[in-house]
Design a protein around this motif. Structure first.
Motif, short mmCIF file in Angstrom:
data_model
loop_
_atom_site.label_atom_id
_atom_site.label_comp_id
_atom_site.label_asym_id
_atom_site.label_seq_id
_atom_site.Cartn_x
_atom_site.Cartn_y
_atom_site.Cartn_z
N ASN A 65 0.83 -1.20 0.00
CA ASN A 65 0.00 0.00 0.00
C ASN A 65 0.86 1.26 0.00
OD1 ASN A 65 -2.24 -1.64 0.10
ND2 ASN A 65 -2.61 -1.33 2.29
N ILE A 66 0.37 2.29 -0.70
CA ILE A 66 1.00 3.61 -0.69
C ILE A 66 0.22 4.48 0.31
CG2 ILE A 66 1.63 5.62 -2.06
CD1 ILE A 66 1.45 3.81 -4.55
N THR A 67 0.89 5.07 1.27
CA THR A 67 0.24 5.92 2.28
C THR A 67 0.93 7.28 2.30
OG1 THR A 67 -0.30 3.97 3.62
CG2 THR A 67 -0.43 6.12 4.70
N LEU A 68 0.19 8.33 1.90
CA LEU A 68 0.76 9.68 1.79
C LEU A 68 0.03 10.62 2.76
CD1 LEU A 68 0.91 9.92 -2.11
CD2 LEU A 68 2.65 9.05 -0.56
N PRO A 69 0.76 11.25 3.68
CA PRO A 69 0.13 12.16 4.64
C PRO A 69 0.13 13.61 4.16
CG PRO A 69 2.40 11.75 5.28
CD PRO A 69 2.17 10.98 4.01
N CYS A 70 -0.88 14.36 4.60
CA CYS A 70 -0.94 15.80 4.32
C CYS A 70 -1.65 16.47 5.50
CB CYS A 70 -1.68 16.07 3.02
SG CYS A 70 -1.78 17.83 2.59
N TYR A 71 -0.88 17.13 6.39
CA TYR A 71 -1.44 17.75 7.59
C TYR A 71 -0.96 19.19 7.70
CZ TYR A 71 -3.08 13.18 9.04
OH TYR A 71 -3.74 11.98 9.09
N VAL A 72 -1.84 20.04 8.23
CA VAL A 72 -1.53 21.45 8.40
C VAL A 72 -1.72 21.84 9.86
CG1 VAL A 72 -2.18 22.01 6.03
CG2 VAL A 72 -3.91 22.10 7.83
N ASP A 73 -1.30 23.09 10.19
CA ASP A 73 -1.43 23.53 11.58
C ASP A 73 -2.89 23.79 11.96
OD1 ASP A 73 -1.68 25.66 9.87
OD2 ASP A 73 -0.46 27.04 11.06
N ASP A 74 -3.66 24.33 11.01
CA ASP A 74 -5.08 24.59 11.27
C ASP A 74 -5.81 24.59 9.93
OD1 ASP A 74 -7.56 25.32 12.15
OD2 ASP A 74 -6.98 27.30 12.88
N LEU A 75 -6.64 23.59 9.73
CA LEU A 75 -7.33 23.48 8.44
C LEU A 75 -8.36 24.58 8.26
CD1 LEU A 75 -7.28 21.68 5.95
CD2 LEU A 75 -9.02 20.24 7.00
N GLY A 76 -8.96 25.03 9.35
CA GLY A 76 -9.88 26.18 9.27
C GLY A 76 -11.07 25.94 8.37
N GLY A 77 -11.57 24.71 8.30
CA GLY A 77 -12.75 24.44 7.49
C GLY A 77 -12.48 24.28 6.01
N LEU A 78 -11.25 24.38 5.60
CA LEU A 78 -10.91 24.23 4.18
C LEU A 78 -10.89 22.75 3.78
CD1 LEU A 78 -7.97 26.80 4.00
CD2 LEU A 78 -10.34 27.14 3.23
N GLN A 79 -11.03 22.50 2.49
CA GLN A 79 -10.97 21.13 1.98
C GLN A 79 -9.59 20.84 1.40
OE1 GLN A 79 -14.27 20.58 -0.78
NE2 GLN A 79 -15.26 19.26 0.73
N ILE A 80 -9.21 19.58 1.49
CA ILE A 80 -7.93 19.15 0.92
C ILE A 80 -8.19 18.49 -0.43
CG2 ILE A 80 -6.03 17.50 1.17
CD1 ILE A 80 -6.05 18.01 4.12
N ILE A 81 -7.40 18.87 -1.41
CA ILE A 81 -7.51 18.33 -2.76
C ILE A 81 -6.23 17.55 -3.07
CG2 ILE A 81 -7.76 18.87 -5.22
CD1 ILE A 81 -9.14 21.48 -4.38
#
Length: 378
Positions: A65-81
């Motif tokens: 499996n390929i597992t790729l992380p994407c985390y921010v300090d505060d998403l603030g209700g935004l969506q990740i693309i």
């Protein structure tokens, strides 16, 4: 001459009063009203989060499996693309990939992880995680299980002794580019590199199994075996075995033959073809032919003499002749009349050469017999 006072007053008055053409006019003042315009600009600030994940290169074995992380300090209700090759993989929880059954997005409070199951070679590339106007890039490399095969596919290379022998293998599958190494069947490394290598003027001892190994980081390298057969005329080594008991004695003549292709072997006594029962063993390409000479004389109990006397009809010159179409070879033993029993050397090996002419051996035997006869006459 001085000007009269009245005239001077007139001149001064004339300079102080403006004239229009033909008439007098009163001075006049014009006022123009002015307008001030005020422009107000409203600036909207877009929130851009800061990534808590770092861009990385992931090396994944095919099928894992390929597992790729994407985390921010505060998403603030935004969506990740998630994007790959300028195509959208997922937006939020929604997956837009054709083979979406392999793609899954796991969302968390301040980010997400995209999982691609059972990685394939086509999954390699750059993956982009976008949040608002910022993005994070991961690179994925897929290690594809290597496969290699001998060239030719039969896995056998046959040359005649003295010819060049080229050993090759072919990579049929695998990624990334792999290192090629060679070794003998025993595992002993050969300092060969590349898919093809040539042995100039191959000798018979070059025959054997060669192994080509392809390694690209997969847990197990791929291997292919090539058998080199250097064809040559037979080579014979001769030896003997003596055995006795209380009742009988036995003598065994051995011809140990190396040949490619295999040689046919015949036994002769004093130049005459013998009819013998085959006693042959093969080990690692070496063939041993035995001539079993049973009942060569009395055993220890029945023979009290220190001299071992053999049966007269057994004396003579014995030969093994080998032929494989590439050449001939001969081995010969001479059985003499008597010997010391403790040493049991009632024979001698006439020759131990790759080639010798049978007629020469017969002539030697005749000379030996003549010598014996002359000694008897004396």
């Amino acid at each position: 001459m001085k000007m009269p006072l009245l005239i001077r007053i007139f001149v001064v008055f004339a300079h102080s009063v403006p004239f229009l053409e033909g008439c007098k006019s009163k001075p006049s003042t014009t006022t123009t009203p002015s307008t001030t315009t005020t422009t107000r600009t409203t600036t909207t600030t877009v929130y851009s989060p800061t990534f808590a994940s770092d861009p990385r290169t992931f090396v994944v074995n095919e099928g894992n499996n390929i597992t790729l992380p994407c985390y921010v300090d505060d998403l603030g209700g935004l969506q990740i693309i998630w994007e790959r090759a300028n195509k959208t993989l997922a937006v939020g929880d929604t997956v837009y990939q054709e083979d979406g059954n392999r793609v899954q997005v796991q969302n968390r409070e301040n980010g997400s992880t995209i999982v691609i199951r059972e990685a394939e070679e086509k999954d390699a590339g750059e993956y982009v995680c976008k949040v608002a106007d910022v993005e994070l890039k991961h690179t994925v490399q897929i290690i594809v299980r290597p496969e290699v095969e001998p060239d030719p596919k039969s896995g056998v290379v046959t040359v005649k002794e003295g010819e060049h022998a080229t050993l090759s293998c072919k990579v049929t599958r695998g990624n990334p580019e792999m290192a090629i190494n060679w070794e003998l069947e025993s595992g002993y490394p050969i300092f060969w590199f590349g898919l093809s290598n040539t042995i100039p003027e191959a000798r018979r001892w070059s025959s054997g199994v060669y192994r080509c190994t392809a390694d690209n980081g997969w847990p197990e390298p791929a291997t292919a075996e090539i058998r080199l057969d250097v064809q040559h005329a037979p080579i014979i080594q001769t030896t003997t075995l003596t055995d006795w008991t209380q009742y009988w004695t036995k003598l065994v003549f051995k011809c140990i033959i190396t040949a490619s292709p295999l040689a046919t072997v015949e036994w002769y006594k004093d130049g005459q073809l013998m009819e013998v029962e085959e006693d042959v063993t093969t080990r690692e390409g070496v063939v041993t032919h035995r001539l079993n000479m049973n009942e060569m004389g009395h055993g220890v109990e029945w023979n009290d003499n220190e001299t071992w006397v053999l049966e007269q009809d057994r004396l003579g010159l014995y030969e093994c002749r080998a032929n494989n179409g590439m050449g001939e070879a001969y081995g010969a033993f001479e059985l003499i009349s008597s010997c010391e029993r403790r040493q049991a050397q009632c024979y001698k090996i006439v020759k131990d050469l790759e080639k010798m002419v049978p007629t020469q051996l017969l002539n030697n035997t005749e000379l030996n017999n003549d010598d014996e006869d002359s000694k008897k006459d004396v």
